[in-house]
Design an enzyme around this catalytic site. Structure first.
Site, PDB file in Angstrom:
ATOM      1  N   ASP A  44      42.532  49.675  47.675  1.00 45.80           N
ATOM      2  CA  ASP A  44      42.597  48.211  48.754  1.00 45.80           C
ATOM      3  C   ASP A  44      44.632  48.215  48.382  1.00 45.80           C
ATOM      4  O   ASP A  44      44.880  48.293  47.134  1.00 45.80           O
ATOM      5  CB  ASP A  44      42.017  47.781  48.937  1.00 45.80           C
ATOM      6  CG  ASP A  44      42.341  47.320  50.541  1.00 45.80           C
ATOM      7  OD1 ASP A  44      44.171  46.605  49.696  1.00 45.80           O
ATOM      8  OD2 ASP A  44      41.779  47.535  50.751  1.00 45.80           O
ATOM      9  N   ARG A  46      45.501  46.263  49.164  1.00 48.04           N
ATOM     10  CA  ARG A  46      45.884  44.573  49.027  1.00 48.04           C
ATOM     11  C   ARG A  46      45.273  44.052  47.849  1.00 48.04           C
ATOM     12  O   ARG A  46      45.627  43.128  47.460  1.00 48.04           O
ATOM     13  CB  ARG A  46      45.460  44.534  50.233  1.00 48.04           C
ATOM     14  CG  ARG A  46      45.375  44.349  51.532  1.00 48.04           C
ATOM     15  CD  ARG A  46      44.390  43.930  52.699  1.00 48.04           C
ATOM     16  NE  ARG A  46      42.978  44.447  52.116  1.00 48.04           N
ATOM     17  CZ  ARG A  46      42.474  44.845  52.701  1.00 48.04           C
ATOM     18  NH1 ARG A  46      42.365  43.686  54.292  1.00 48.04           N
ATOM     19  NH2 ARG A  46      41.359  45.151  52.927  1.00 48.04           N
ATOM     20  N   HIS A  98      36.878  42.979  45.142  1.00 46.56           N
ATOM     21  CA  HIS A  98      37.072  42.575  46.666  1.00 46.56           C
ATOM     22  C   HIS A  98      36.287  41.971  47.435  1.00 46.56           C
ATOM     23  O   HIS A  98      35.851  43.126  47.872  1.00 46.56           O
ATOM     24  CB  HIS A  98      38.665  42.603  46.937  1.00 46.56           C
ATOM     25  CG  HIS A  98      39.077  43.905  47.816  1.00 46.56           C
ATOM     26  ND1 HIS A  98      38.461  44.085  49.328  1.00 46.56           N
ATOM     27  CD2 HIS A  98      38.736  45.559  47.538  1.00 46.56           C
ATOM     28  CE1 HIS A  98      39.217  45.274  49.106  1.00 46.56           C
ATOM     29  NE2 HIS A  98      38.507  46.659  48.658  1.00 46.56           N
ATOM     30  N   CYS A 101      36.022  44.929  51.019  1.00 45.74           N
ATOM     31  CA  CYS A 101      36.340  46.143  51.116  1.00 45.74           C
ATOM     32  C   CYS A 101      35.883  46.885  51.951  1.00 45.74           C
ATOM     33  O   CYS A 101      34.154  47.212  52.482  1.00 45.74           O
ATOM     34  CB  CYS A 101      35.225  46.724  49.552  1.00 45.74           C
ATOM     35  SG  CYS A 101      35.858  48.334  49.044  1.00 45.74           S
TER      36      CYS A 101
END
Ligand code: CO
Length: 211
Positions: A44, A46, A98, A101
């Site tokens: 990801d 982020r 995270h 997700c």
């Protein structure tokens, strides 16, 4: 194309800024690496390992894939792990999931996603293992987030099941193994579990090798 040119320009300016700040920065970097951490995280965009931990290039060895999985058929992950443990001798390995997700979310649905089905099927197995706990959570987002946590814990166990970790511990080497989760809403990383070297108590005997 413009966006890509912008990226290259930003890199140019970053490099100039770094060299300005510390004229030896790149000479030192080109000499070699000695990272203390291996980060196994989600792909990801982020969740960039160094940016969110305030570390510099050279400090964290990184492997990222969809939903931060540790699969024993994944030669990419295994090669990174072996190199990090046996050659770089990292002191800490962290699996970092995270909340929210996309890979975990997708695993909870029934859509046919093609090749990705095979990858995230592993998370479906984690779901099934904790079926009752997860089904008791009515809110879908909270259920996803709990599965994100359980997925991290499963990947930590998966690390302990590798001969790479077991051998390193037998030889008196570190690393510590950490299971963590990143909260995108706050940018904060929370530790879910911390495993001391030689502690294989969370995995069944059948996974322990005569290394
Ligand atoms: Co993710």
């Amino acid at each position: 194309m413009k966006d890509f040119q912008k990226l290259l320009l930003a890199n140019k300016s970053w490099a100039a800024h770094q060299a300005d700040d510390d004229p030896t920065f790149f000479t030192k970097m080109a000499e070699g690496q000695n990272p203390e951490f291996l980060w196994i995280g989600c792909a990801d965009s982020r969740a960039p390992a160094d940016r969110i931990t305030g570390t510099e290039p050279g400090q964290i060895f990184v492997h990222r894939n969809v939903a931060n999985l540790v699969l024993h058929t994944d030669f990419n992950m295994l090669s990174v792990l072996q190199y990090a443990v046996e050659v770089l001798e990292v002191k800490h390995i962290m699996v970092v999931g995270h909340y929210g997700c996309g890979g975990v979310k997708a695993s909870m649905g029934n859509s046919d996603l093609g090749l990705i089905n095979k990858w995230i099927r592993n998370i479906k197995d984690v779901y099934e293992k904790h079926h009752d706990e997860l089904e008791a959570i009515a809110d879908e987002d909270l259920r996803t987030d709990r599965l994100c946590e359980l997925n991290v814990l499963a990947q930590v166990d998966s690390l302990l099941k590798t001969t790479i970790i077991q051998k390193a511990w037998k030889n008196g080497n570190k690393p510590y193994v950490h299971g963590c989760i990143l909260e995108l809403k706050t940018g904060k990383i929370k530790q879910l579990i911390h495993v001391e070297p030689k502690d294989l108590s969370s995995i069944a005997n059948i996974y322990k090798y005569d290394v």
